[in-house]
Design a protein around this motif. Structure first.
Motif, mmCIF file in Angstrom:
data_model
loop_
_atom_site.group_PDB
_atom_site.id
_atom_site.type_symbol
_atom_site.label_atom_id
_atom_site.label_comp_id
_atom_site.label_asym_id
_atom_site.label_seq_id
_atom_site.Cartn_x
_atom_site.Cartn_y
_atom_site.Cartn_z
ATOM 1 N N ARG A 90 0.259 -5.973 -8.170
ATOM 2 C CA ARG A 90 -1.091 -6.463 -8.426
ATOM 3 C C ARG A 90 -1.431 -7.570 -7.439
ATOM 4 N NH1 ARG A 90 -3.498 -10.372 -11.454
ATOM 5 N NH2 ARG A 90 -1.498 -11.087 -12.309
ATOM 6 N N VAL A 91 -2.617 -7.522 -6.892
ATOM 7 C CA VAL A 91 -3.062 -8.528 -5.930
ATOM 8 C C VAL A 91 -3.043 -9.908 -6.588
ATOM 9 C CG1 VAL A 91 -5.022 -9.360 -4.566
ATOM 10 C CG2 VAL A 91 -4.458 -6.922 -4.592
ATOM 11 N N GLY A 92 -2.416 -10.871 -5.911
ATOM 12 C CA GLY A 92 -2.363 -12.235 -6.411
ATOM 13 C C GLY A 92 -1.279 -12.500 -7.429
ATOM 14 N N SER A 93 -0.472 -11.492 -7.763
ATOM 15 C CA SER A 93 0.591 -11.685 -8.749
ATOM 16 C C SER A 93 1.772 -12.419 -8.118
ATOM 17 C CB SER A 93 1.062 -10.334 -9.288
ATOM 18 O OG SER A 93 1.678 -9.581 -8.257
ATOM 19 N N GLN A 94 2.702 -12.860 -8.966
ATOM 20 C CA GLN A 94 3.907 -13.498 -8.449
ATOM 21 C C GLN A 94 4.678 -12.545 -7.543
ATOM 22 O OE1 GLN A 94 6.295 -15.045 -11.627
ATOM 23 N NE2 GLN A 94 4.761 -16.539 -12.285
ATOM 24 N N GLY A 95 4.717 -11.259 -7.933
ATOM 25 C CA GLY A 95 5.414 -10.279 -7.110
ATOM 26 C C GLY A 95 4.796 -10.137 -5.734
ATOM 27 N N HIS A 96 3.469 -10.227 -5.665
ATOM 28 C CA HIS A 96 2.770 -10.137 -4.380
ATOM 29 C C HIS A 96 3.232 -11.264 -3.454
ATOM 30 C CE1 HIS A 96 -1.376 -9.719 -2.182
ATOM 31 N NE2 HIS A 96 -0.338 -9.438 -1.403
ATOM 32 N N GLY A 97 3.209 -12.491 -3.963
ATOM 33 C CA GLY A 97 3.635 -13.621 -3.149
ATOM 34 C C GLY A 97 5.115 -13.578 -2.814
ATOM 35 N N PHE A 98 5.923 -13.165 -3.785
ATOM 36 C CA PHE A 98 7.373 -13.082 -3.593
ATOM 37 C C PHE A 98 7.710 -12.157 -2.427
ATOM 38 C CE2 PHE A 98 11.314 -10.746 -4.566
ATOM 39 C CZ PHE A 98 12.224 -11.785 -4.683
ATOM 40 N N ARG A 155 8.861 -12.596 1.959
ATOM 41 C CA ARG A 155 10.128 -11.991 2.383
ATOM 42 C C ARG A 155 9.904 -10.839 3.351
ATOM 43 N NH1 ARG A 155 10.382 -14.656 -1.967
ATOM 44 N NH2 ARG A 155 12.299 -15.744 -2.642
ATOM 45 N N GLY A 156 8.778 -10.873 4.030
ATOM 46 C CA GLY A 156 8.556 -9.959 5.141
ATOM 47 C C GLY A 156 7.878 -8.650 4.813
ATOM 48 N N TRP A 157 7.390 -8.484 3.584
ATOM 49 C CA TRP A 157 6.682 -7.257 3.229
ATOM 50 C C TRP A 157 5.223 -7.391 3.668
ATOM 51 C CZ3 TRP A 157 8.454 -3.195 -0.386
ATOM 52 C CH2 TRP A 157 9.829 -3.272 -0.637
ATOM 53 N N ALA A 158 4.722 -6.374 4.364
ATOM 54 C CA ALA A 158 3.370 -6.417 4.919
ATOM 55 C C ALA A 158 2.421 -5.541 4.105
ATOM 56 C CB ALA A 158 3.388 -5.948 6.376
ATOM 57 N N GLU A 159 1.164 -5.949 4.092
ATOM 58 C CA GLU A 159 0.143 -5.202 3.355
ATOM 59 C C GLU A 159 -0.280 -3.970 4.139
ATOM 60 O OE1 GLU A 159 -4.447 -6.049 2.000
ATOM 61 O OE2 GLU A 159 -2.937 -7.617 1.601
ATOM 62 N N GLU A 160 -0.304 -2.821 3.447
ATOM 63 C CA GLU A 160 -0.764 -1.572 4.059
ATOM 64 C C GLU A 160 -2.194 -1.255 3.660
ATOM 65 O OE1 GLU A 160 2.459 1.701 5.194
ATOM 66 O OE2 GLU A 160 2.298 1.438 3.030
ATOM 67 N N PHE A 215 -4.715 -3.506 -6.905
ATOM 68 C CA PHE A 215 -3.325 -3.518 -6.462
ATOM 69 C C PHE A 215 -3.276 -3.412 -4.944
ATOM 70 C CE2 PHE A 215 -2.420 -3.144 -10.800
ATOM 71 C CZ PHE A 215 -1.054 -3.240 -11.025
ATOM 72 N N VAL A 216 -2.115 -3.728 -4.397
ATOM 73 C CA VAL A 216 -1.914 -3.626 -2.962
ATOM 74 C C VAL A 216 -0.616 -2.873 -2.708
ATOM 75 C CG1 VAL A 216 -0.728 -5.862 -2.879
ATOM 76 C CG2 VAL A 216 -1.710 -4.912 -0.787
ATOM 77 N N GLN A 217 -0.645 -2.004 -1.715
ATOM 78 C CA GLN A 217 0.577 -1.310 -1.305
ATOM 79 C C GLN A 217 1.212 -2.085 -0.166
ATOM 80 O OE1 GLN A 217 0.802 2.907 -1.486
ATOM 81 N NE2 GLN A 217 1.788 3.073 0.518
ATOM 82 N N LEU A 218 2.494 -2.424 -0.357
ATOM 83 C CA LEU A 218 3.239 -3.196 0.631
ATOM 84 C C LEU A 218 4.326 -2.335 1.254
ATOM 85 C CD1 LEU A 218 3.767 -6.493 -1.423
ATOM 86 C CD2 LEU A 218 1.942 -5.996 0.210
ATOM 87 N N ARG A 219 4.717 -2.708 2.461
ATOM 88 C CA ARG A 219 5.808 -2.002 3.122
ATOM 89 C C ARG A 219 6.655 -2.994 3.907
ATOM 90 N NH1 ARG A 219 4.129 2.005 7.777
ATOM 91 N NH2 ARG A 219 6.340 1.765 8.314
ATOM 92 N N ARG A 220 7.872 -2.580 4.149
ATOM 93 C CA ARG A 220 8.754 -3.349 5.025
ATOM 94 C C ARG A 220 9.618 -2.361 5.780
ATOM 95 N NH1 ARG A 220 13.975 -5.784 4.872
ATOM 96 N NH2 ARG A 220 14.078 -7.578 6.259
ATOM 97 N N ASP A 221 9.626 -2.471 7.099
ATOM 98 C CA ASP A 221 10.431 -1.581 7.928
ATOM 99 C C ASP A 221 11.847 -2.128 8.054
ATOM 100 O OD1 ASP A 221 8.273 0.114 8.369
ATOM 101 O OD2 ASP A 221 7.584 -1.059 10.094
ATOM 102 N N LEU A 222 12.809 -1.223 7.956
ATOM 103 C CA LEU A 222 14.217 -1.618 8.060
ATOM 104 C C LEU A 222 14.726 -1.434 9.488
ATOM 105 C CD1 LEU A 222 15.577 -0.002 4.766
ATOM 106 C CD2 LEU A 222 15.057 -2.410 5.191
#
Length: 320
Positions: free
Chosen positions: A284-292, A296-301, A313-320
């Protein structure tokens, strides 16, 4: 106190499970469809429901003291004349399986012996003796190798169907935070009953306002424990090079101590070991999980307006 009917087994991994089921179907095994192909460690035993935590602790301890088991299954043989069972014996690896069995065959899972323990994979139970003899001839050259990397706890459900309710990797857990507040990280394919209960309880405590609707257990599950109590969980699944983080929850009283970061790091490293090159999740946008995750390097898609219960809500991604 109600009881649950439990069993402990080395469940046959894919794709060999389908091959063994083909043999079971050809020989008329009456348990096909109700019991997955497996090597029994503890036969069905009734355990008081309030001893489940003891069962889980016992299996975690046994799994941590064991390494993956390399087993060779030989041509089928039988327990006749004592018992009309057709089974695959362990030509190699039997001693290691017996050692694991000794670690798990303890209270509250210990039960009186009906027959001496023989590690094996059942092909047909209560089979016709003539059919058993024919199968022994037809499969006299059959051999196959298998590696068991985890032990499963199964529970009998309606219709006498047995299903795994927990699994424990045959390796020690990762221990992080040594010298401070050590936390054990257990990676499995499904949350065990204690971790599942914790997850649902915490979802209710936090409320739908913060986290949205809970998601069901998935194929990748990590639980963090402190003094054998669940302190947090992370669940998700991996497919086609992408690992989806479905949930990450830390106990209210244990937040701010790095457990969430350690769960996330374990999820990311496990995903990488499964050949995933990208991580994804929705929060969810603005939630603790969003900020967390953002820190830690997760970008908004992409943002998903009015995606769930009227919330953005927002979909996040992080490339490994």
């Amino acid at each position: 106190m109600p009881k649950v009917r439990l069993g402990v087994a080395l469940v046959m991994p894919a794709p060999l499970d389908r091959e063994i089921d083909t043999l079971r179907r050809a020989t008329g095994d009456g348990t096909l469809g109700r019991v997955p192909p497996h090597c029994t460690l503890v036969s069905p035993v009734n355990v008081r429901a309030d001893r489940m935590s003891d069962v889980l602790a016992l299996l975690r301890s046994a799994a941590a003291a064991t390494r993956p088991l390399r087993v060779r299954l030989g041509p089928p043989t039988t327990f006749l004349p004592d018992n009309p069972v057709l089974y695959l014996p362990l030509e190699e690896g039997a001693a290691e399986v017996r050692a694991l069995r000794d670690r798990v065959f303890r209270e509250p899972l210990a039960r009186p012996h009906t027959w001496p323990y023989v590690p094996h994979v059942t092909v047909a139970d209560e089979a016709d003796p003539q059919r058993i003899a024919a199968a022994q001839v037809a499969l006299s050259e059959y051999r196959t190798d298998v590696v068991f990397d985890r032990v499963h706890l199964l529970q009998e459900g309606p219709g006498r169907v047995w299903a795994p309710i927990a699994d424990f990797g045959l390796r020690p857990p990762a221990v992080v935070g040594r010298g401070g507040l050590p936390v054990e990280l257990w990676v499995s394919t499904v949350l065990d009953p204690a971790a599942t209960e914790f997850s649902w309880r915490e979802w209710q405590v936090l409320g739908l306002t913060e986290l949205g609707s809970p998601l069901p257990p998935e194929r990748l599950a990590i639980s963090a424990r402190r003094d054998d109590e669940v302190a947090g969980v992370a669940t998700g699944w991996a497919r086609a090079g992408v690992a989806q983080l479905a949930s990450l929850v830390v106990a209210t009283g244990d937040r701010g101590q790095g457990i969430g970061s350690r769960l996330l790091a374990s999820f990311e490293s496990t995903a990488a070991s499964m050949s995933c090159c990208r991580l994804a999740t929705r929060v969810r946008v603005g939630s603790q999980g969003h900020g967390f995750l953002h820190h830690r390097g997760w970008a908004e898609e992409v943002r998903l307006g009015d995606w769930m219960d009227g919330r953005e809500f927002v979909q996040l991604r992080r490339d490994l």
